[in-house]
Design a protein around this motif. Structure first.
Motif, PDB file in Angstrom:
ATOM      1  N   LYS A 131       0.835  -1.210   0.000  1.00  0.00           N
ATOM      2  CA  LYS A 131       0.000   0.000   0.000  1.00  0.00           C
ATOM      3  C   LYS A 131       0.866   1.255   0.000  1.00  0.00           C
ATOM      4  O   LYS A 131       0.525   2.241  -0.649  1.00  0.00           O
ATOM      5  N   SER A 132       2.007   1.220   0.694  1.00  0.00           N
ATOM      6  CA  SER A 132       2.896   2.388   0.705  1.00  0.00           C
ATOM      7  C   SER A 132       3.509   2.633  -0.670  1.00  0.00           C
ATOM      8  O   SER A 132       3.937   3.741  -0.973  1.00  0.00           O
ATOM      9  N   LEU A 133       3.516   1.605  -1.510  1.00  0.00           N
ATOM     10  CA  LEU A 133       4.020   1.730  -2.883  1.00  0.00           C
ATOM     11  C   LEU A 133       2.907   2.103  -3.865  1.00  0.00           C
ATOM     12  O   LEU A 133       3.154   2.225  -5.058  1.00  0.00           O
ATOM     13  N   GLY A 134       1.699   2.258  -3.358  1.00  0.00           N
ATOM     14  CA  GLY A 134       0.587   2.655  -4.215  1.00  0.00           C
ATOM     15  C   GLY A 134      -0.222   1.504  -4.782  1.00  0.00           C
ATOM     16  O   GLY A 134      -1.048   1.696  -5.667  1.00  0.00           O
ATOM     17  N   VAL A 135       0.006   0.307  -4.285  1.00  0.00           N
ATOM     18  CA  VAL A 135      -0.720  -0.862  -4.761  1.00  0.00           C
ATOM     19  C   VAL A 135      -2.091  -0.908  -4.088  1.00  0.00           C
ATOM     20  O   VAL A 135      -2.199  -0.709  -2.880  1.00  0.00           O
ATOM     21  N   THR A 136      -3.123  -1.158  -4.876  1.00  0.00           N
ATOM     22  CA  THR A 136      -4.482  -1.220  -4.342  1.00  0.00           C
ATOM     23  C   THR A 136      -4.767  -2.606  -3.754  1.00  0.00           C
ATOM     24  O   THR A 136      -4.123  -3.595  -4.119  1.00  0.00           O
TER      25      THR A 136
ATOM     26  N   ARG B 112      -5.705  -5.185  -6.365  1.00  0.00           N
ATOM     27  CA  ARG B 112      -4.551  -5.782  -7.048  1.00  0.00           C
ATOM     28  C   ARG B 112      -3.879  -6.825  -6.158  1.00  0.00           C
ATOM     29  O   ARG B 112      -3.425  -7.863  -6.644  1.00  0.00           O
TER      30      ARG B 112
ATOM     31  N   VAL C  29       5.985  -4.273  -9.785  1.00  0.00           N
ATOM     32  CA  VAL C  29       5.753  -2.979  -9.131  1.00  0.00           C
ATOM     33  C   VAL C  29       6.997  -2.114  -9.260  1.00  0.00           C
ATOM     34  O   VAL C  29       6.913  -0.930  -9.602  1.00  0.00           O
TER      35      VAL C  29
ATOM     36  N   SER D  26       7.302  -0.794 -12.771  1.00  0.00           N
ATOM     37  CA  SER D  26       6.312   0.265 -12.982  1.00  0.00           C
ATOM     38  C   SER D  26       6.770   1.575 -12.341  1.00  0.00           C
ATOM     39  O   SER D  26       6.642   2.653 -12.938  1.00  0.00           O
ATOM     40  N   LEU D  27       7.316   1.480 -11.136  1.00  0.00           N
ATOM     41  CA  LEU D  27       7.819   2.681 -10.460  1.00  0.00           C
ATOM     42  C   LEU D  27       9.007   3.286 -11.201  1.00  0.00           C
ATOM     43  O   LEU D  27       9.138   4.514 -11.282  1.00  0.00           O
TER      44      LEU D  27
ATOM     45  N   GLU E  10       7.586   5.243 -14.039  1.00  0.00           N
ATOM     46  CA  GLU E  10       7.026   6.495 -13.529  1.00  0.00           C
ATOM     47  C   GLU E  10       8.133   7.497 -13.225  1.00  0.00           C
ATOM     48  O   GLU E  10       8.008   8.691 -13.516  1.00  0.00           O
ATOM     49  N   LYS E  11       9.222   7.008 -12.661  1.00  0.00           N
ATOM     50  CA  LYS E  11      10.367   7.859 -12.346  1.00  0.00           C
ATOM     51  C   LYS E  11      10.940   8.481 -13.619  1.00  0.00           C
ATOM     52  O   LYS E  11      11.227   9.683 -13.655  1.00  0.00           O
TER      53      LYS E  11
END
Length: 121
Positions: free
Chosen positions: A53-58, A61, A85, A88-89, A92-93
């Motif tokens: 969750k701290s990594l933005g995973v719902t 998912r 994940v 994906s990060l 985004e970076k």
């Protein structure tokens, strides 16, 4: 381990732990009388949920990722998911770095504009 101790160890509220249990993210713990008794495996799954969750995973998912095989967590599947994940990060970076570079170019062109130089005085 009782739910209060699990909450302290994971940083989750008792309500959140029960929600994750209800959603099937962790296996229902054994009961001793009225009390839920959590194994180390469920605690590890809860810690994984906190990190994800701290990594933005719902949670939706995660539902497809936290899978049990013969009563044990499928850590190989979880590892593959975490690699996805991370990838994906990284993408985004890279996208953010490109936007930052574009903003820097815009700022440089504004600073070179004669009108900007006059208004700064």
């Amino acid at each position: 381990m009782y739910i209060g101790a699990v909450a302290k160890q994971t940083g989750l509220s008792v309500k959140a732990i029960r929600l994750y249990e209800q959603k099937g993210l962790i296996q229902p713990p054994a009961r001793h009388g009225r009390y839920r008794v959590y194994r180390a495996q469920e605690v590890e799954a809860l810690k994984l949920i906190v990190e994800a969750k701290s990594l933005g995973v719902t949670l939706s998912r995660l539902k497809d990722v936290i899978v049990y095989q013969n009563g044990e967590l499928d850590w190989q599947r979880i590892g593959l998911f975490l690699a996805e994940v991370k990838q994906s990060l990284e993408l985004e970076k890279q996208a953010l770095e490109a936007k930052i570079a574009q903003a820097e170019l815009c700022l440089q062109s504004l600073n070179a504009c004669p009108k900007m130089l006059d208004s700064a005085l």
